[in-house]
Scaffold this active site. Structure first.
Site, PDB file in Angstrom:
ATOM      1  N   ASP A 491      45.166  42.207  42.142  1.00  0.00           N
ATOM      2  CA  ASP A 491      45.420  42.526  40.738  1.00  0.00           C
ATOM      3  C   ASP A 491      46.793  43.178  40.657  1.00  0.00           C
ATOM      4  OD1 ASP A 491      45.520  43.503  38.159  1.00  0.00           O
ATOM      5  OD2 ASP A 491      43.440  44.202  38.137  1.00  0.00           O
ATOM      6  N   HIS A 492      47.749  42.445  40.053  1.00  0.00           N
ATOM      7  CA  HIS A 492      49.135  42.916  40.054  1.00  0.00           C
ATOM      8  C   HIS A 492      49.333  44.163  39.196  1.00  0.00           C
ATOM      9  CE1 HIS A 492      53.072  42.546  41.459  1.00  0.00           C
ATOM     10  NE2 HIS A 492      53.303  41.260  41.232  1.00  0.00           N
ATOM     11  N   ARG A 493      48.348  44.529  38.387  1.00  0.00           N
ATOM     12  CA  ARG A 493      48.450  45.780  37.635  1.00  0.00           C
ATOM     13  C   ARG A 493      48.338  46.986  38.559  1.00  0.00           C
ATOM     14  NH1 ARG A 493      43.616  44.896  33.453  1.00  0.00           N
ATOM     15  NH2 ARG A 493      42.653  44.415  35.483  1.00  0.00           N
TER      16      ARG A 493
END
Length: 519
Positions: A491-493
């Site tokens: 999850d790039h967040r």
């Protein structure tokens, strides 16, 4: 007569509906507290529902295959068929005799407080219960008093024959019989009598008493298996006598059932009958499968994850030759005797080790509950390691709680237990809640790599590709080595490119050199 209606309970956390898969009782059956009434399929697993009442089944209120909401009445049980209470003792009976009569404990309902499990029972027996076919038994065979063999008598006269035919009277002060105990088998009296009789029993003057050797000969064909294994065999319709046992004591293990079931499924190949008859219209050759239960929940979760969490995926090729050597040594080790060991065990340890060095991969993104754009990142200081498992009812991701505290052997046992339970369709909702990071072993299907979708509530997933020999450059020479490809989605967040690369590099380093786990 009182009629009690049993409403569909919430067997998980926040489940709203479930499907009645099969009824285990019918109208008119007598049930006791905790008897299994039916199997239901929730959005997470197949669950058996026990009865909270004792009595007679009055009516099944929901048919099989119907999905109903939590709280809907599904069965009614009347107390007319409940066992009658024992009659009170006669007034003339002494009070002491009445007080000595033990009272039967009332069975506790299934829905209540669970007793914490432990590694051993209070009396020292191993957790999980004894093997069926071994252990103490109340009605054990009584040992006869040994007597010396009588001397060969002289030819009796006709007048003495009747007296000789009369058996001698038993001594008046005979010692009480003692049970014959054995920790490996239990000798059933009927089996002893049958096994002890043979052709020699018909010979005049032969001792008709059974022998221990004959009893054992008649009993060695009994199959040893623990109660959970026997239950799985019943659920799968497997005759334990057909399964080759590999347990340390010659018992059938869960792994034996899994191997037998896989072989049986392979033998039932329906490919030849898959295609419909060409003469029929194509509209009539379309099979419509309702999406419900586990598959419906999985589809919803995957769509939510794919569109809510911005995925980034990276891949790395790994020389796993030393992992293969390590696995080979573990299989030959006496400490791992009877335990299934595979490279997945080493990868699981590697993921746990790498997550401690890169904590943000073991986290969750939590949006604000008030609908605002604020959010929090929850870093978990524990590892509930999820293992994706393909089952006939869809994808399940049960997890091993607090995997960071397990030794290599304990982790191997946990992986075997998790896989066997999932394949048998008996994974419980609690086993799939609270995961922190997931592994999907696509290499078991011969796939090199893939881009896995993150399990909802997590921020990372690792795909383990197949391990096979490939040409590899080592110290300037091209030699065959055991190579695998790891794929990771993040999850790039929460996990940026640098962190995901360092995490995957750490996992790869353990597969290349498992000895690093000793640091």
């Amino acid at each position: 007569m009182t009629v009690n209606k049993f409403n569909l309970p919430d067997v998980g956390e926040g489940l709203t509906e479930a499907e009645i898969v099969s009824w285990k009782v019918k109208a008119g059956d007598t049930v006791a507290v905790n008897d299994i009434l039916c199997e239901i399929e929730t959005a997470k697993s197949i669950v058996e529902l026990p009865s909270p009442y004792a009595g007679t089944v009055a009516e099944l209120l929901v048919a099989e295959g119907v999905t109903v909401d939590v709280g809907t009445p599904i069965i009614s049980v009347s107390d007319a068929g409940a066992p009658a209470a024992p009659a009170p003792a006669a007034s003339a009976a002494p009070a002491a005799a009445r007080t000595q009569a033990p009272e039967a404990p009332e069975p506790a309902p299934m829905y209540g407080t669970l007793t914490p499990s432990s590694d051993a029972e209070p009396d020292g027996r191993p957790a999980g219960g004894p093997l069926v076919g071994s252990g103490p038994k109340a009605d054990a065979v009584k040992r006869r008093r040994r007597t010396s063999a009588p001397a060969a008598p002289a030819a009796p006269s006709p007048s003495a024959a009747p007296a000789a035919a009369t058996p001698p009277a038993a001594p008046a002060a005979a010692a009480p019989a003692e049970p014959v105990e054995s920790h490996d088998i239990w000798i059933d009296p009927a089996s002893v009598n049958q096994a002890g009789r043979g052709p020699q029993a018909a010979v005049a003057g032969a001792d008709p008493r059974p022998t221990l050797g004959g009893a054992i000969t008649g009993l060695v064909s009994k199959v040893l298996a623990k109660p959970p294994v026997r239950k799985i065999a019943r659920d799968l319709g497997i005759d334990l006598a057909d399964v080759v046992p590999t347990g340390a004591r010659g018992e059938v293990t869960r792994e034996d059932l899994v191997s037998y079931q896989a072989q049986r499924d392979a033998e039932v190949d329906k490919a030849d009958t898959f295609w419909g008859k060409t003469g029929r219209p194509q509209e009539q050759r379309i099979e419509k499968i309702p999406v419900k239960g586990v598959r419906k929940a999985t589809a919803r979760a995957m769509v939510e994850s794919a569109f809510a969490a911005p995925h980034v995926s990276i891949f790395v090729d790994v020389d796993a030759s030393r992992t293969m050597e390590f696995v080979k040594r573990l299989k030959a080790s006496r400490d791992f005797e009877g335990i299934k060991v595979s490279p997945l065990l080493i990868l699981a340890k590697a993921v746990i080790w790498a997550a401690a060095r890169n904590p943000s991969v073991n986290a969750s993104w939590v949006d604000a509950k008030d609908g605002s754009d604020s959010a929090e990142i929850h870093v978990k200081h524990f590892m509930n390691l999820g293992i994706a498992a393909a089952t006939p009812r869809g994808l399940m991701v049960p997890n091993i709680k607090n995997a960071q505290d397990l030794s290599l052997k304990e982790l191997a046992l946990a992986l075997n237990e998790l896989a066997t339970t999932a394949r048998a369709g008996k994974t419980q909702p609690a086993q799939m809640q609270g995961g922190s990071l997931t592994i999907t072993n696509i290499g078991a299907l011969g796939i090199d790599t893939g881009t896995p979708i993150i399990n909802p509530g997590e921020v990372a997933i690792v795909a383990f590709g197949t391990i096979k020999q490939k040409p590899w450059v080592l110290d300037g020479e091209v030699i065959p080595r055991w190579i695998t490809t790891l794929g990771g989605s993040f999850d790039h967040r929460v996990v940026d490119g640098d962190l995901s690369a360092r995490f995957m590099a750490d996992v790869a380093s353990i597969l290349e050199e498992p000895a690093l786990l000793l640091d």
